[in-house]
Write a protein that holds these residues in place. Sequence first.
Motif, PDB file in Angstrom:
ATOM      1  N   VAL A  15      -3.171   4.449  -2.677  1.00 16.72           N
ATOM      2  CA  VAL A  15      -4.311   4.841  -1.849  1.00 16.72           C
ATOM      3  C   VAL A  15      -4.302   6.360  -1.682  1.00 16.72           C
ATOM      4  O   VAL A  15      -3.349   6.919  -1.132  1.00 16.72           O
ATOM      5  CB  VAL A  15      -4.255   4.167  -0.461  1.00 16.72           C
ATOM      6  N   THR A  56       5.292   5.703   1.164  1.00 19.78           N
ATOM      7  CA  THR A  56       4.736   6.939   0.630  1.00 19.78           C
ATOM      8  C   THR A  56       5.887   7.724   0.004  1.00 19.78           C
ATOM      9  O   THR A  56       7.001   7.226  -0.133  1.00 19.78           O
ATOM     10  CB  THR A  56       4.011   7.766   1.704  1.00 19.78           C
ATOM     11  N   ARG A 102       0.836  -1.201   0.000  1.00 17.53           N
ATOM     12  CA  ARG A 102       0.000   0.000   0.000  1.00 17.53           C
ATOM     13  C   ARG A 102       0.875   1.256   0.000  1.00 17.53           C
ATOM     14  O   ARG A 102       1.706   1.422   0.882  1.00 17.53           O
ATOM     15  CB  ARG A 102      -0.906   0.023   1.230  1.00 17.53           C
ATOM     16  N   SER A 147       0.499   5.343   0.172  1.00 14.88           N
ATOM     17  CA  SER A 147      -0.360   6.506   0.364  1.00 14.88           C
ATOM     18  C   SER A 147       0.139   7.656  -0.504  1.00 14.88           C
ATOM     19  O   SER A 147       1.346   7.832  -0.672  1.00 14.88           O
ATOM     20  CB  SER A 147      -0.390   6.930   1.837  1.00 14.88           C
ATOM     21  N   ASP A 167      -1.184   2.596   8.237  1.00 17.19           N
ATOM     22  CA  ASP A 167      -2.215   2.384   7.228  1.00 17.19           C
ATOM     23  C   ASP A 167      -1.610   2.243   5.835  1.00 17.19           C
ATOM     24  O   ASP A 167      -2.306   1.845   4.898  1.00 17.19           O
ATOM     25  CB  ASP A 167      -3.211   3.545   7.227  1.00 17.19           C
ATOM     26  N   ALA A 168      -0.351   2.598   5.671  1.00 12.33           N
ATOM     27  CA  ALA A 168       0.337   2.460   4.389  1.00 12.33           C
ATOM     28  C   ALA A 168       1.729   1.882   4.641  1.00 12.33           C
ATOM     29  O   ALA A 168       2.289   2.008   5.734  1.00 12.33           O
ATOM     30  CB  ALA A 168       0.439   3.810   3.686  1.00 12.33           C
ATOM     31  N   ASP A 169       2.268   1.247   3.616  1.00 11.51           N
ATOM     32  CA  ASP A 169       3.598   0.641   3.719  1.00 11.51           C
ATOM     33  C   ASP A 169       4.694   1.555   3.191  1.00 11.51           C
ATOM     34  O   ASP A 169       5.859   1.417   3.584  1.00 11.51           O
ATOM     35  CB  ASP A 169       3.627  -0.664   2.917  1.00 11.51           C
ATOM     36  N   ASN A 197      -0.374  -0.702  -4.640  1.00 11.25           N
ATOM     37  CA  ASN A 197      -1.756  -0.334  -4.337  1.00 11.25           C
ATOM     38  C   ASN A 197      -1.760   1.132  -3.922  1.00 11.25           C
ATOM     39  O   ASN A 197      -1.427   1.464  -2.785  1.00 11.25           O
ATOM     40  CB  ASN A 197      -2.302  -1.217  -3.220  1.00 11.25           C
TER      41      ASN A 197
END
Length: 319
Positions: free
Chosen positions: A183, A203, A155, A157, A199-201, A181
């Motif tokens: 987001v 950014t 993920r 962000s 919430d994210a891996d 992914n």
Amino acid sequence: MIKSSLKKLAVAAGFAAALLPSAALAEYPEKPITMVIPFGAGGSHDLNARVITSIIPTYLEQAMIVRLTPGAGGQKGTQEVANAAADGYTLLFTHNYVDMLQQYVENLPYDPLEDFIPIARVNYAPIGVVVRADSPYQTFEELVAAAEKDPGGIRMSHSGNWGALFVPAAQIMKERGISLNLVPYKGGGPAMQALLSGDADVTMGFPSTLGSQIESGTVRVLATAGAERMFDDVPTFAEVGVEGDVGFMHRVLVAPKGTPDEVVAKLTTAFEALVEDKTFVRMMGRLNETIDLVDGPGYQKMREDQAVAYKELVDALTK
């Protein structure tokens, strides 16, 4: 008789003043100016704007107030300024992706080239790919390997579709043949908070948002944009196989079309003085940000060039 004559003179003077152009009655600016930022709190635009608005009153003799208006990948705040009175009291602090790229991926309710007048490009900044300090990914290549093993499972962000974090991510995915992914969040600040909260891996971030996180040891930078390394032990995009003009954000101040020339000139003069201000230079240095002013006509030429380049980029990323 004398009172009657004085009264007539006062009435005549008032009538004559009413016929004068407003500029003759009050010199711009005569009230605070609103700087609309079409992104959320805590991102690089927000941080840069706080520095700008703390110093610029010295050269405008009026306050400049920041108003954050996130939404629709920057379009909400941008449309607000496009619809505002062209009097110099509502300005937009935006960046090149929202300003020139979105027109090729969205049906915008405004025309970037026709509905805005550039005041100044204040600076530009290279982006960095970051993970939390406790992330299992120690290097960019380890992140790529994990994405190859689990397409779409990592993920990332970002600050909104086709924005300053999204576009470099799309370019990296295309160049390295991986899938993340993506987001969306309402700005770079919320995107960073998503990473820090788990919430994210991964950014991305710019120097002003990364500095405090690096100093506190909460994030690890895996790669950065630019021809030269920002950090001795962190490779550039080119070094990890991502070539070309990837990951640069230009921070731009624009005004609604029709803003009077004298107002544009006053703003331009104020920003020319701002970038020479010692306090401003020191505060921008603390954010690890550049100062590289380009005036309105200069940036207008850059916008026209960007429009062509971004159309080609969107075509390349979507075909």
